[in-house]
Scaffold this motif. Structure first.
Motif, short mmCIF file in Angstrom:
data_model
loop_
_atom_site.label_atom_id
_atom_site.label_comp_id
_atom_site.label_asym_id
_atom_site.label_seq_id
_atom_site.Cartn_x
_atom_site.Cartn_y
_atom_site.Cartn_z
N HIS A 88 -17.17 58.68 38.22
CA HIS A 88 -17.63 59.39 37.37
C HIS A 88 -18.70 60.45 37.85
CE1 HIS A 88 -18.74 61.25 33.26
NE2 HIS A 88 -20.00 60.88 33.42
N ASN A 89 -18.55 61.68 37.56
CA ASN A 89 -19.61 62.77 38.20
C ASN A 89 -19.61 63.27 39.53
OD1 ASN A 89 -21.04 64.58 36.37
ND2 ASN A 89 -23.02 63.55 37.13
N SER A 90 -18.52 62.54 40.39
CA SER A 90 -18.40 63.02 41.72
C SER A 90 -17.55 64.33 41.72
CB SER A 90 -17.32 62.08 42.36
OG SER A 90 -17.80 60.86 42.68
N ILE A 91 -17.90 65.01 42.65
CA ILE A 91 -17.20 66.08 42.89
C ILE A 91 -16.13 65.92 43.79
CG2 ILE A 91 -17.21 68.54 44.11
CD1 ILE A 91 -20.19 68.87 43.27
N VAL A 92 -14.67 66.09 43.41
CA VAL A 92 -13.56 65.76 43.82
C VAL A 92 -12.71 66.85 44.34
CG1 VAL A 92 -13.83 63.73 43.07
CG2 VAL A 92 -12.29 65.31 41.93
N LEU A 93 -11.90 66.66 45.32
CA LEU A 93 -10.71 67.53 45.75
C LEU A 93 -9.63 66.55 45.01
CD1 LEU A 93 -9.49 69.86 47.30
CD2 LEU A 93 -9.01 68.39 49.07
N ALA A 94 -9.06 67.30 44.04
CA ALA A 94 -7.96 66.92 43.15
C ALA A 94 -6.63 67.44 43.39
CB ALA A 94 -8.23 66.66 41.86
N ILE A 95 -5.56 66.73 43.04
CA ILE A 95 -4.35 67.60 43.18
C ILE A 95 -3.83 67.19 41.79
CG2 ILE A 95 -2.02 67.61 43.87
CD1 ILE A 95 -2.93 66.05 46.48
N LEU A 96 -3.72 68.56 40.97
CA LEU A 96 -3.32 68.37 39.63
C LEU A 96 -2.07 69.12 39.39
CD1 LEU A 96 -3.92 67.77 36.68
CD2 LEU A 96 -5.01 69.99 36.18
N ASN A 97 -0.97 68.36 38.93
CA ASN A 97 0.47 69.03 38.94
C ASN A 97 0.67 69.75 40.35
OD1 ASN A 97 0.64 68.07 36.46
ND2 ASN A 97 -0.46 69.61 35.61
N ASP A 98 0.48 69.21 41.59
CA ASP A 98 0.99 69.89 42.74
C ASP A 98 0.14 70.93 43.07
OD1 ASP A 98 2.98 67.87 43.20
OD2 ASP A 98 4.34 69.17 41.94
N GLU A 99 -1.23 70.83 42.64
CA GLU A 99 -1.75 72.02 43.13
C GLU A 99 -3.23 71.64 43.24
OE1 GLU A 99 -3.49 76.22 41.11
OE2 GLU A 99 -1.29 75.59 40.74
N PHE A 100 -3.81 71.98 44.69
CA PHE A 100 -5.31 71.44 44.85
C PHE A 100 -6.45 72.24 44.08
CE2 PHE A 100 -3.57 70.00 49.06
CZ PHE A 100 -4.16 68.87 49.28
N VAL A 102 -10.78 71.77 43.29
CA VAL A 102 -12.20 71.12 43.43
C VAL A 102 -13.06 71.14 41.97
CG1 VAL A 102 -14.59 71.07 44.44
CG2 VAL A 102 -12.43 71.56 45.87
N LYS A 103 -13.31 70.03 41.57
CA LYS A 103 -14.14 69.83 40.18
C LYS A 103 -15.03 68.86 40.23
CE LYS A 103 -11.70 73.42 38.12
NZ LYS A 103 -11.61 74.29 39.22
N ARG A 104 -15.83 68.54 39.41
CA ARG A 104 -16.35 67.48 38.84
C ARG A 104 -15.56 66.54 37.90
NH1 ARG A 104 -21.43 66.41 40.22
NH2 ARG A 104 -22.05 68.54 40.19
N LEU A 105 -15.66 65.36 38.56
CA LEU A 105 -14.67 64.22 37.70
C LEU A 105 -15.39 63.79 36.57
CD1 LEU A 105 -12.17 62.46 37.76
CD2 LEU A 105 -13.32 61.00 39.26
N TYR A 106 -14.89 63.62 35.45
CA TYR A 106 -15.33 62.86 34.33
C TYR A 106 -14.35 61.88 34.09
CZ TYR A 106 -16.61 62.12 29.47
OH TYR A 106 -16.88 61.37 28.26
N ARG A 107 -15.03 60.54 33.88
CA ARG A 107 -14.14 59.47 33.72
C ARG A 107 -14.77 58.39 32.90
NH1 ARG A 107 -12.24 56.17 39.06
NH2 ARG A 107 -14.02 55.25 38.74
N ARG A 108 -14.46 58.35 31.60
CA ARG A 108 -15.25 57.51 30.67
C ARG A 108 -14.40 57.23 29.57
NH1 ARG A 108 -18.80 56.00 33.73
NH2 ARG A 108 -21.08 56.91 33.49
N GLY A 109 -14.27 56.09 29.53
CA GLY A 109 -13.36 55.30 28.35
C GLY A 109 -11.91 55.53 28.47
N GLY A 110 -11.19 55.83 29.46
CA GLY A 110 -9.93 55.98 29.59
C GLY A 110 -9.57 57.62 29.53
#
Length: 146
Positions: A88-100, A102-110
């Motif tokens: 939670h709160n890490s800055i991540v390189l994510a792939i969302l729906n096949d697209e790179f 960079v955002k801050r990850l929010y991960r709380r309570g599912g």
């Protein structure tokens, strides 16, 4: 929703070659220069400071303005480590729906969100039908000053 995208089609793996620079043995003042500026203390390899796991570390070039509040700007180069667990709160390189992106990850309570660091972009709540992969964690931003 506009996302911060990556301009390289493929990640750039870190070179195993050392990059040696001189390290000065004093802290730098924002005032007047030191007369001892010509004397260095030792040599350092930037790989030792920027890379924790060579095999899992890649460079990405930034395109977009959604992370300016975190000091990440268009044209910056991000150091991304795939071996670090995203929290939670890490800055991540994510792939969302096949697209790179960079955002801050929010991960709380599912609940998972990708949060921009620019107030003009709303947080992106990840829906169950969407495909989200956390590709790696951003560990450094190589930001050119001039």
């Amino acid at each position: 929703m506009p996302v911060l995208s990556i301009s390289a089609d493929q990640p750039i793996q870190i070179s195993p070659n050392s990059l040696w620079l001189e390290l000065c043995g004093w802290k730098v003042s924002a005032g007047f220069p030191s007369p001892a500026a010509d004397h260095t203390q030792k040599r350092v390899d930037l790989n030792d400071h920027l890379i924790r796991n060579k095999e899992a570390t890649f460079l990405f070039r930034v395109r977009g303005d959604s992370m300016t509040g975190a000091g990440i700007y268009e044209g910056d180069t991000l150091v991304v480590d795939r071996s670090i667990e995203a929290k939670h709160n890490s800055i991540v390189l994510a792939i969302l729906n096949d697209e790179f992106t960079v955002k801050r990850l929010y991960r709380r309570g599912g609940v998972f969100k990708l949060v921009a660091e620019n107030p003009i972009y709303p947080p992106r709540v990840i829906k169950p039908e969407e495909e989200l992969t956390i590709w790696g964690v951003v560990t450094f931003n190589l930001h050119k000053l001039c």
